[in-house]
Motif scaffolding. Structure first.
Motif, mmCIF file in Angstrom:
data_model
loop_
_atom_site.group_PDB
_atom_site.id
_atom_site.type_symbol
_atom_site.label_atom_id
_atom_site.label_comp_id
_atom_site.label_asym_id
_atom_site.label_seq_id
_atom_site.Cartn_x
_atom_site.Cartn_y
_atom_site.Cartn_z
ATOM 1 N N THR A 1 0.857 -1.194 0.000
ATOM 2 C CA THR A 1 0.000 0.000 0.000
ATOM 3 C C THR A 1 0.888 1.238 0.000
ATOM 4 O OG1 THR A 1 -1.707 -1.146 1.258
ATOM 5 C CG2 THR A 1 -1.774 1.275 1.237
ATOM 6 N N GLN A 2 0.601 2.125 -0.940
ATOM 7 C CA GLN A 2 1.376 3.364 -1.013
ATOM 8 C C GLN A 2 0.607 4.486 -0.317
ATOM 9 O OE1 GLN A 2 2.072 4.029 -5.177
ATOM 10 N NE2 GLN A 2 3.930 2.784 -5.168
ATOM 11 N N LYS A 3 1.338 5.339 0.312
ATOM 12 C CA LYS A 3 0.743 6.481 1.003
ATOM 13 C C LYS A 3 1.301 7.785 0.436
ATOM 14 C CE LYS A 3 0.064 4.047 5.388
ATOM 15 N NZ LYS A 3 0.345 4.056 6.846
ATOM 16 N N ALA A 4 0.465 8.782 0.402
ATOM 17 C CA ALA A 4 0.897 10.115 -0.052
ATOM 18 C C ALA A 4 0.416 11.159 0.936
ATOM 19 C CB ALA A 4 0.351 10.427 -1.440
#
Length: 245
Positions: A1-4
């Motif tokens: 999961t990528q977070k920004a």
């Protein structure tokens, strides 16, 4: 999961535009905003233009234009607007009348437009009264204006007037008391003037200024010089005595 990470920045706060929201054709008005570093623009430049940096509005033709003031910080823009009304100028007819007047003389100018005000660009050269009567004060030139105001907007019709100098004429010299049947040479300058007698039955005077006594009495002798339509007259009284018996 990528977070920004997303950063939300506030749009700039911009105050309302202040100052008058109307202007006459061919005139300017200054719009103001306390918020710095904004850009001005006009939606309808056929009616009103605005300097993008200073906020100076110029009226182009009668109508309305929406004026914008935009401030951008961090790619976020806030805008304030105001509608500017451009008011028409009154229609003013041309001035008519003579274009020259002598010193110490008057001419009458006219304008068929109602409710205007007359003025002179140089009242030391030519003055004008409320009826359009111009008086020559001293030699020179002046611009006479007839200004009409409509809803705060002024328009003037202008007219150039030349004031011509009166010729300078020296006093008449010569013997002014002599006997009937004799003559006296009268003189004045400049040359090319016109001699005349108020009573030619008492004294006659020829074009050279030679006066002849005809009978006892008095007469006013005049010498008039005209230049550029302006006349100066100098006079003297001549007394004719009866001839000795």
């Amino acid at each position: 999961t990528q977070k920004a990470t997303v950063t939300v920045v506030n749009s700039p706060i911009v105050t309302d535009i202040s100052r008058t929201n109307s202007v006459c054709v061919d005139e300017t008005t200054q719009l103001l905003n306390d918020t710095k570093n904004g850009i001005w623009k006009s939606d309808s430049t056929a009616y009103a233009t605005i300097d993008k940096n200073t906020g100076v509005v110029t009226g182009i033709s009668a109508g309305t234009s929406l004026i914008h003031y935009q401030v951008t910080t961090n790619n976020c823009t806030t805008e304030k607007t105001i509608t500017v009304t451009v008011k028409p100028l009154p229609a003013v007819n041309p001035i008519t009348g003579p274009t020259n007047v002598c010193e110490e003389a008057t001419i009458n100018l006219a304008n068929t437009t109602k409710n205007g005000i007359w003025s002179s660009s140089d009242s030391l050269v030519a003055s004008v009264n409320g009826a359009g009567t111009v008086t020559g004060i001293k030699a020179g030139a002046a611009i006479i204006s007839f200004t009409v105001t409509l809803a705060g907007c002024k328009k003037a019709s202008t007219y150039s007037i030349a004031v011509n100098a009166l010729p300078i004429v020296t006093p008449i010299t010569g013997t002014t008391s002599f006997c009937s049947g004799t003559t006296s040479q009268l003189s004045s300058s400049p040359a090319m003037g016109f001699w005349s007698s108020s009573d030619s039955k008492v004294v006659s005077v020829d074009p050279t200024g030679l006066a002849k006594g005809l009978k006892q009495g008095t007469s006013t002798i005049s010498y008039a010089v005209t230049t550029s339509g302006c006349k100066t007259t100098t006079t003297t009284t001549v007394t004719i005595n009866p001839s000795p018996e």
